[in-house]
Design a protein around this motif. Sequence first.
Motif, PDB file in Angstrom:
ATOM      1  N   LEU A 108      -8.937  13.898   0.458  1.00 14.94           N
ATOM      2  CA  LEU A 108      -8.593  15.092  -0.313  1.00 14.94           C
ATOM      3  C   LEU A 108      -7.298  14.833  -1.055  1.00 14.94           C
ATOM      4  N   ILE A 109      -7.260  15.208  -2.325  1.00 15.73           N
ATOM      5  CA  ILE A 109      -6.026  15.078  -3.096  1.00 15.73           C
ATOM      6  C   ILE A 109      -5.665  16.479  -3.585  1.00 15.73           C
ATOM      7  N   LEU A 110      -4.503  16.976  -3.119  1.00 21.48           N
ATOM      8  CA  LEU A 110      -4.151  18.383  -3.342  1.00 21.48           C
ATOM      9  C   LEU A 110      -2.806  18.490  -4.035  1.00 21.48           C
TER      10      LEU A 110
ATOM     11  N   GLU B 126      -0.797  10.111   2.991  1.00 22.23           N
ATOM     12  CA  GLU B 126      -0.069   9.043   2.307  1.00 22.23           C
ATOM     13  C   GLU B 126       0.471   9.453   0.957  1.00 22.23           C
ATOM     14  N   GLU B 127       1.406   8.655   0.510  1.00 19.57           N
ATOM     15  CA  GLU B 127       2.048   8.852  -0.785  1.00 19.57           C
ATOM     16  C   GLU B 127       1.002   8.691  -1.881  1.00 19.57           C
ATOM     17  N   PHE B 128       1.076   9.487  -2.917  1.00 23.83           N
ATOM     18  CA  PHE B 128       0.161   9.385  -4.058  1.00 23.83           C
ATOM     19  C   PHE B 128       0.616   8.240  -4.944  1.00 23.83           C
TER      20      PHE B 128
ATOM     21  N   VAL C 288      -5.548   0.671  -2.157  1.00 22.77           N
ATOM     22  CA  VAL C 288      -5.963   2.057  -1.927  1.00 22.77           C
ATOM     23  C   VAL C 288      -6.819   2.109  -0.665  1.00 22.77           C
ATOM     24  N   GLU C 289      -7.714   1.157  -0.555  1.00 21.09           N
ATOM     25  CA  GLU C 289      -8.606   1.120   0.614  1.00 21.09           C
ATOM     26  C   GLU C 289      -9.246  -0.246   0.731  1.00 21.09           C
ATOM     27  N   TYR C 290      -9.693  -0.550   1.948  1.00 19.17           N
ATOM     28  CA  TYR C 290     -10.577  -1.693   2.159  1.00 19.17           C
ATOM     29  C   TYR C 290     -11.954  -1.143   2.488  1.00 19.17           C
TER      30      TYR C 290
ATOM     31  N   TYR D 205     -16.969   4.177 -11.970  1.00 21.79           N
ATOM     32  CA  TYR D 205     -16.642   5.503 -12.517  1.00 21.79           C
ATOM     33  C   TYR D 205     -17.138   6.521 -11.517  1.00 21.79           C
ATOM     34  N   LYS D 206     -16.189   7.064 -10.725  1.00 20.24           N
ATOM     35  CA  LYS D 206     -16.575   7.875  -9.566  1.00 20.24           C
ATOM     36  C   LYS D 206     -16.872   9.328  -9.900  1.00 20.24           C
ATOM     37  N   ARG D 207     -16.215   9.841 -10.956  1.00 15.91           N
ATOM     38  CA  ARG D 207     -16.384  11.273 -11.246  1.00 15.91           C
ATOM     39  C   ARG D 207     -17.703  11.514 -11.974  1.00 15.91           C
TER      40      ARG D 207
ATOM     41  N   LEU E 209      -7.967  -1.187  -5.417  1.00 22.89           N
ATOM     42  CA  LEU E 209      -6.574  -1.394  -5.809  1.00 22.89           C
ATOM     43  C   LEU E 209      -6.109  -0.350  -6.800  1.00 22.89           C
ATOM     44  N   MET E 210      -4.834  -0.065  -6.747  1.00 29.92           N
ATOM     45  CA  MET E 210      -4.206   0.728  -7.799  1.00 29.92           C
ATOM     46  C   MET E 210      -3.249  -0.217  -8.519  1.00 29.92           C
ATOM     47  N   ASN E 211      -3.333  -0.250  -9.833  1.00 31.84           N
ATOM     48  CA  ASN E 211      -2.383  -1.021 -10.630  1.00 31.84           C
ATOM     49  C   ASN E 211      -1.214  -0.087 -10.943  1.00 31.84           C
TER      50      ASN E 211
ATOM     51  N   THR F 125       0.869  -1.188   0.000  1.00 29.76           N
ATOM     52  CA  THR F 125       0.000   0.000   0.000  1.00 29.76           C
ATOM     53  C   THR F 125       0.897   1.227   0.000  1.00 29.76           C
ATOM     54  N   ALA F 126       0.317   2.406  -0.134  1.00 26.92           N
ATOM     55  CA  ALA F 126       1.111   3.643  -0.133  1.00 26.92           C
ATOM     56  C   ALA F 126       1.734   3.860   1.253  1.00 26.92           C
ATOM     57  N   THR F 127       2.963   4.364   1.296  1.00 21.24           N
ATOM     58  CA  THR F 127       3.554   4.689   2.603  1.00 21.24           C
ATOM     59  C   THR F 127       2.759   5.842   3.225  1.00 21.24           C
TER      60      THR F 127
HETATM   61  P1  AMP Z   1     -10.560   6.037  -0.628  1.00 21.54           P
HETATM   62  O1  AMP Z   1     -11.787   6.538   0.077  1.00 21.54           O
HETATM   63  O2  AMP Z   1      -9.435   5.703   0.269  1.00 21.54           O
HETATM   64  O3  AMP Z   1     -10.886   4.949  -1.613  1.00 21.54           O
HETATM   65  O4  AMP Z   1     -10.096   7.211  -1.575  1.00 21.54           O
HETATM   66  C1  AMP Z   1     -10.978   7.754  -2.543  1.00 21.54           C
HETATM   67  C2  AMP Z   1     -10.274   7.866  -3.873  1.00 21.54           C
HETATM   68  O5  AMP Z   1      -9.126   8.712  -3.757  1.00 21.54           O
HETATM   69  C3  AMP Z   1      -9.741   6.532  -4.398  1.00 21.54           C
HETATM   70  O6  AMP Z   1     -10.699   5.802  -5.076  1.00 21.54           O
HETATM   71  C4  AMP Z   1      -8.624   7.013  -5.296  1.00 21.54           C
HETATM   72  O7  AMP Z   1      -9.132   7.424  -6.538  1.00 21.54           O
HETATM   73  C5  AMP Z   1      -8.091   8.202  -4.587  1.00 21.54           C
HETATM   74  N1  AMP Z   1      -6.935   7.847  -3.756  1.00 21.54           N
HETATM   75  C6  AMP Z   1      -6.963   7.493  -2.460  1.00 21.54           C
HETATM   76  N2  AMP Z   1      -5.721   7.236  -1.992  1.00 21.54           N
HETATM   77  C7  AMP Z   1      -4.884   7.452  -3.023  1.00 21.54           C
HETATM   78  C8  AMP Z   1      -3.464   7.369  -3.182  1.00 21.54           C
HETATM   79  N3  AMP Z   1      -2.669   7.047  -2.171  1.00 21.54           N
HETATM   80  N4  AMP Z   1      -2.959   7.632  -4.386  1.00 21.54           N
HETATM   81  C9  AMP Z   1      -3.752   7.989  -5.413  1.00 21.54           C
HETATM   82  N5  AMP Z   1      -5.081   8.105  -5.339  1.00 21.54           N
HETATM   83  C10 AMP Z   1      -5.649   7.833  -4.162  1.00 21.54           C
END
Ligand code: AMP
Length: 424
Positions: free
Chosen positions: A160-162, A191-193, A288-290, A219-221, A278-280, A121-123
């Motif tokens: 939030l992704i900034l 966490e790391e992107f 990415v998340e459970y 498709y979330k957006r 998952l991120m590929n 997973t991301a650090t």
């Molecule tokens: P989450 O609620 O943790 O699934 O995050 C919502 C969305 O944010 C995910 O579906 C991803 O698109 C994006 N996201 C979350 N964490 C990361 C990450 N570390 N790197 C890139 N995108 C992420």
Amino acid sequence: MNVLLIGSGGREHAFAWKISQSKLVDKFYIAPGNPGTEQHGTNVKLNILNFDEVATFVKEHQVSMIVVGPEEPLVRGIYDYFKNHSELKFVKVIGPSKAGAQLEGSKDFAKQFMMRHQIPTATYQTFTKDTLYKGFQFLDTLKPPYVLKADGLAAGKGVLILNNVDEAKRELAVMLSEAKFGDAGNKVVIEEFMKGVECSVFVLTDGKNYKILPTAKDYKRVGEGDTGLNTGGMGAVSPVPFADDVFLKKVEERIIKPTISGLEKEQIVYKGFIYVGLMNVNGDPKVVEYNCRMGDPETQVVLPRIKSDLIELFETLETQTLDTKSIEIDPHACVTVVMVSGGYPGNYQKNKVIHGLDEVKESIVFHAGTRREDNRLLTAGGRVCCITSLGDDMHEALKKSYQNIQHIYFDDFYYRRDIGFDLR
Ligand code: AMP
Ligand code: GLY
């Protein structure tokens, strides 16, 4: 057996459709359900977060299995409530214990769990109000974009992704000092992107054995080309072409096996679904998340591809004998396109009359935000209905959904015309 399904969205309509096909079910109830679930069982008005109220119903109607759709009752401990109930401890609850639901209920817990079991997973680091300045320092060590996550449940809005470090620091301060997400934001995970393409893998587990269900991508957006605000999900497809056998083998060995064995080692009771986001990343999967439940709208494309009797599978969870069953997957592709109210995920209007569902042929319409009043079907939410189709491939399935959407009308409707665009 009598079964009670909990929830009221498109996911629950898909569950209701599938559960009602089981030969093991006598009476089938859905609480609170929607006009879609009503086609497959009896809707009952219950407050699903008031477990005493649910228990009274369960007792009166001799329910022996409760299937839980959404995360909130799970995170609040519906599983443990029934297991600790003197008269109702033999009722099977499909879902994790409160401890297991922490995989979704606390991002910090999930990250620590992944660290303990070497799951990729991301650090990350976690901060509180008292360590805000350490958080600023940590942000200075990272490269943009910056990923900030409220620890607790925030209805999909806590991430939030900034792009800018100053903006990230400001948001961190707002989350921690001004309680932007309430208690959910008492802790913030930074966490790391991760750069890559996302997909989701769903697992059904009894806490020891597991079955991997079909992959799906949502498709979330809100906007075409994956632009605009995040939503609950505007559509989904299954299977995901890039999640081939090689990738899935990595997911199973590096993520699923250590997750299940980690739960077992830590004696965390888990008899339900795990949704692994998952991120590929260049062919390697990272978590990415459970989530401690199925996805919405992913369920609407995963369940139509499962041929096996779902209740028969659920029955094995209590005795941890899921390994004695096989799960049969339909090789067809399945897609769903979500019709939403104009303005969603911002402000939108409700109570618009929905026309044309009777005209739909060769697709299934799963209801999400609808309600019935005086024999009229009205919109009752942002996501209104999910037009779901099977086909030899994704293209054929999409063609059916988009053709059938032409028959459906409500004032100010909107849907994305490009579901699957990145997989074509
Ligand atoms: P989450 O609620 O943790 O699934 O995050 C919502 C969305 O944010 C995910 O579906 C991803 O698109 C994006 N996201 C979350 N964490 C990361 C990450 N570390 N790197 C890139 N995108 C992420
Ligand atoms: N579609 C995303 C989710 O159910 O969390």
